[in-house]
Design a protein around this motif. Sequence first.
Motif, PDB file in Angstrom:
ATOM      1  N   ALA A 178       0.833  -1.207   0.000  1.00  0.00           N
ATOM      2  CA  ALA A 178       0.000   0.000   0.000  1.00  0.00           C
ATOM      3  C   ALA A 178       0.870   1.259   0.000  1.00  0.00           C
ATOM      4  N   GLU A 179       1.934   1.226   0.810  1.00  0.00           N
ATOM      5  CA  GLU A 179       2.834   2.385   0.885  1.00  0.00           C
ATOM      6  C   GLU A 179       3.485   2.638  -0.476  1.00  0.00           C
ATOM      7  N   LEU A 180       3.909   1.559  -1.098  1.00  0.00           N
ATOM      8  CA  LEU A 180       4.565   1.666  -2.404  1.00  0.00           C
ATOM      9  C   LEU A 180       3.603   2.232  -3.453  1.00  0.00           C
ATOM     10  N   ILE A 181       2.384   1.739  -3.460  1.00  0.00           N
ATOM     11  CA  ILE A 181       1.400   2.224  -4.441  1.00  0.00           C
ATOM     12  C   ILE A 181       1.145   3.719  -4.248  1.00  0.00           C
ATOM     13  N   THR A 182       1.011   4.149  -3.000  1.00  0.00           N
ATOM     14  CA  THR A 182       0.747   5.576  -2.777  1.00  0.00           C
ATOM     15  C   THR A 182       1.947   6.425  -3.221  1.00  0.00           C
ATOM     16  N   HIS A 183       3.134   5.880  -3.130  1.00  0.00           N
ATOM     17  CA  HIS A 183       4.302   6.607  -3.631  1.00  0.00           C
ATOM     18  C   HIS A 183       4.323   6.673  -5.149  1.00  0.00           C
ATOM     19  N   MET A 184       3.883   5.602  -5.786  1.00  0.00           N
ATOM     20  CA  MET A 184       4.034   5.505  -7.236  1.00  0.00           C
ATOM     21  C   MET A 184       2.902   6.195  -7.999  1.00  0.00           C
ATOM     22  N   VAL A 185       1.683   6.083  -7.512  1.00  0.00           N
ATOM     23  CA  VAL A 185       0.524   6.570  -8.278  1.00  0.00           C
ATOM     24  C   VAL A 185       0.058   7.915  -7.708  1.00  0.00           C
ATOM     25  N   PRO A 186       0.183   8.997  -8.501  1.00  0.00           N
ATOM     26  CA  PRO A 186      -0.030  10.347  -7.983  1.00  0.00           C
ATOM     27  C   PRO A 186      -1.354  10.554  -7.224  1.00  0.00           C
ATOM     28  N   SER A 187      -2.458   9.999  -7.717  1.00  0.00           N
ATOM     29  CA  SER A 187      -3.766  10.294  -7.101  1.00  0.00           C
ATOM     30  C   SER A 187      -4.026   9.486  -5.838  1.00  0.00           C
ATOM     31  N   VAL A 188      -3.214   8.482  -5.580  1.00  0.00           N
ATOM     32  CA  VAL A 188      -3.562   7.540  -4.515  1.00  0.00           C
ATOM     33  C   VAL A 188      -2.910   7.924  -3.180  1.00  0.00           C
ATOM     34  N   GLU A 189      -3.760   8.315  -2.225  1.00  0.00           N
ATOM     35  CA  GLU A 189      -3.278   8.603  -0.861  1.00  0.00           C
ATOM     36  C   GLU A 189      -3.544   7.425   0.067  1.00  0.00           C
ATOM     37  N   LYS A 190      -4.650   6.734  -0.194  1.00  0.00           N
ATOM     38  CA  LYS A 190      -4.942   5.496   0.534  1.00  0.00           C
ATOM     39  C   LYS A 190      -5.471   4.486  -0.464  1.00  0.00           C
ATOM     40  N   VAL A 191      -5.278   3.210  -0.172  1.00  0.00           N
ATOM     41  CA  VAL A 191      -5.640   2.190  -1.149  1.00  0.00           C
ATOM     42  C   VAL A 191      -6.182   0.949  -0.440  1.00  0.00           C
ATOM     43  N   ARG A 192      -7.180   0.317  -1.066  1.00  0.00           N
ATOM     44  CA  ARG A 192      -7.736  -0.939  -0.556  1.00  0.00           C
ATOM     45  C   ARG A 192      -7.464  -2.032  -1.583  1.00  0.00           C
ATOM     46  N   MET A 193      -6.914  -3.161  -1.130  1.00  0.00           N
ATOM     47  CA  MET A 193      -6.628  -4.266  -2.034  1.00  0.00           C
ATOM     48  C   MET A 193      -7.864  -5.155  -2.194  1.00  0.00           C
ATOM     49  N   VAL A 194      -8.090  -5.591  -3.427  1.00  0.00           N
ATOM     50  CA  VAL A 194      -9.146  -6.564  -3.726  1.00  0.00           C
ATOM     51  C   VAL A 194      -8.541  -7.657  -4.607  1.00  0.00           C
ATOM     52  N   ASN A 195      -9.397  -8.483  -5.233  1.00  0.00           N
ATOM     53  CA  ASN A 195      -8.856  -9.663  -5.925  1.00  0.00           C
ATOM     54  C   ASN A 195      -8.888  -9.617  -7.450  1.00  0.00           C
ATOM     55  N   SER A 196      -9.503  -8.578  -8.007  1.00  0.00           N
ATOM     56  CA  SER A 196      -9.541  -8.464  -9.470  1.00  0.00           C
ATOM     57  C   SER A 196      -9.852  -7.025  -9.839  1.00  0.00           C
ATOM     58  N   GLY A 197      -9.654  -6.720 -11.117  1.00  0.00           N
ATOM     59  CA  GLY A 197     -10.005  -5.393 -11.613  1.00  0.00           C
ATOM     60  C   GLY A 197     -11.499  -5.140 -11.501  1.00  0.00           C
ATOM     61  N   THR A 198     -12.277  -6.174 -11.765  1.00  0.00           N
ATOM     62  CA  THR A 198     -13.732  -6.059 -11.662  1.00  0.00           C
ATOM     63  C   THR A 198     -14.152  -5.627 -10.268  1.00  0.00           C
ATOM     64  N   GLU A 199     -13.564  -6.269  -9.286  1.00  0.00           N
ATOM     65  CA  GLU A 199     -13.897  -5.927  -7.902  1.00  0.00           C
ATOM     66  C   GLU A 199     -13.483  -4.480  -7.591  1.00  0.00           C
ATOM     67  N   ALA A 200     -12.355  -4.071  -8.148  1.00  0.00           N
ATOM     68  CA  ALA A 200     -11.864  -2.710  -7.893  1.00  0.00           C
ATOM     69  C   ALA A 200     -12.845  -1.668  -8.442  1.00  0.00           C
ATOM     70  N   THR A 201     -13.294  -1.859  -9.680  1.00  0.00           N
ATOM     71  CA  THR A 201     -14.189  -0.846 -10.279  1.00  0.00           C
ATOM     72  C   THR A 201     -15.574  -0.866  -9.626  1.00  0.00           C
ATOM     73  N   MET A 202     -16.080  -2.054  -9.302  1.00  0.00           N
ATOM     74  CA  MET A 202     -17.390  -2.130  -8.634  1.00  0.00           C
ATOM     75  C   MET A 202     -17.336  -1.412  -7.290  1.00  0.00           C
TER      76      MET A 202
END
Length: 430
Positions: A98-122
């Motif tokens: 999560a820390e790495l993703i927030t460093h890499m992706v400009p818009s992301v300050e907090k992030v929740r992990m899921v199991n697929s892209g479908t789950e992420a968009t839903m």
Amino acid sequence: MNIEKSKSLFAKAQGYIPGGVNSPVRAFKSVGGDPLFIKTAKGAMIYDEDGNEFIEMINSWGPMLLGHANPIIEEAVRKALSDSLSFGAPTAREVEVAELITHMVPSVEKVRMVNSGTEATMSAIRLARGYTRKDKIIKFEGCYHGHGDSFLIAAGSGAATLGTPDSPGVTPGTAKDTLIAPYNDLEAVQEIAQTHKGEIAALIIEPVAGNMGCVLPKEGFLEGLRTLCDAHEIVLIFDEVMTGFRLAKGGAQELYGVIPDMTTLGKIIGGGMPVGAYGGKKEIMDFVSPAGPVYQAGTLSGNPIAMAAGLAMLTQLEENPALYTKLNEIGARTVKEVQQNLDRLSLSYTINHIGSMFSLFFTDAPVVDFRSAKAADTTKFSGYFRGMLEQGVYLAPSQFEALFLSTAFEDDIIALFSKANYDVLKAMHA
Ligand SMILES: *Cc1c(COP(=O)(O)O)cnc(C)c1O
């Protein structure tokens, strides 16, 4: 080419699995012929059950950015295996990811992990709706955001922007909350936003589309959407399941300098394991339970093996910016070869290209949206696909998919690909 084993596996599979596959495009329906059953892959090459060897142009639809069987990712997974496969409890590794993703992706300050892209968009649109207390969303024709009901919506007939279900099982009630706009048409989006003032929770878009073939945003389009979403208090969601960590370490948003409110991720983020994620502004993400009222959960979310693979992938990308220079050079060289082949054969088909993604459309008109993509000759594409397969190149089995290159695509592979491309195009137009 002998594909006896694939043929017999496909025949058997059809008795036990709907259509013989676990995801529709794999069945080769739009190009004809039997799908190949894959046994193994290494670097830029993939091998089927009959032992045929192919240059790999799908790369698991994106995740294998560093080629197949990347030794660093494999080692990380091997090490994680001995600690058990799943706990359903927090782990140190998921915090690191999560820390790495927030460093890499400009818009992301907090992030929740899921199991697929479908789950992420839903999950992302549920959150946007909960956060804004509005119901409707805008999506673009030809963009794919996984198989959630709200996204399986076709444009209404004529000028109607209200969607209609694009699959049996999606209710008209769901469809009425999805508004459809043509890609790259800012005016159409402005009109929808005016007509449905105060009703729109979110606008979701592939900032570079990969699911109608590769289609780039016109200059100013993403900026225009940003301005419009600000004016109407609409949550702008970039679906970077495909472009995230591919076009740049921070995805299309870094490349174009347009920062959405939320971002959905998948594919590369798992290094080949089933992973997705959604993230964005703290203020919005803190609406997710248990911090906030919007419910979203997952028994296997943040799975330790998946996190090990993802961490090994993202760490390599974070620590080695030269990988992107290499990827983009590979993309540019490959596309240059295809363009030269077309020129030598006096053919004028459209190539859309950015970084390590590209599509060859069998039309001579520019492809800027779903409508122009559909003008491509899919019968010609099928012939091209089958010809390339015979020549040992494993392309995505549809005109409306982008090709994804990997860092394993060295010069000798590009040369082989180019020769096959030339020979097949020549034979098609003989
Ligand atoms: C692949 C893809 C998805 C869906 O991800 P799955 O892991 O297949 O559910 C969503 N959005 C985009 C842009 C994709 O390319």
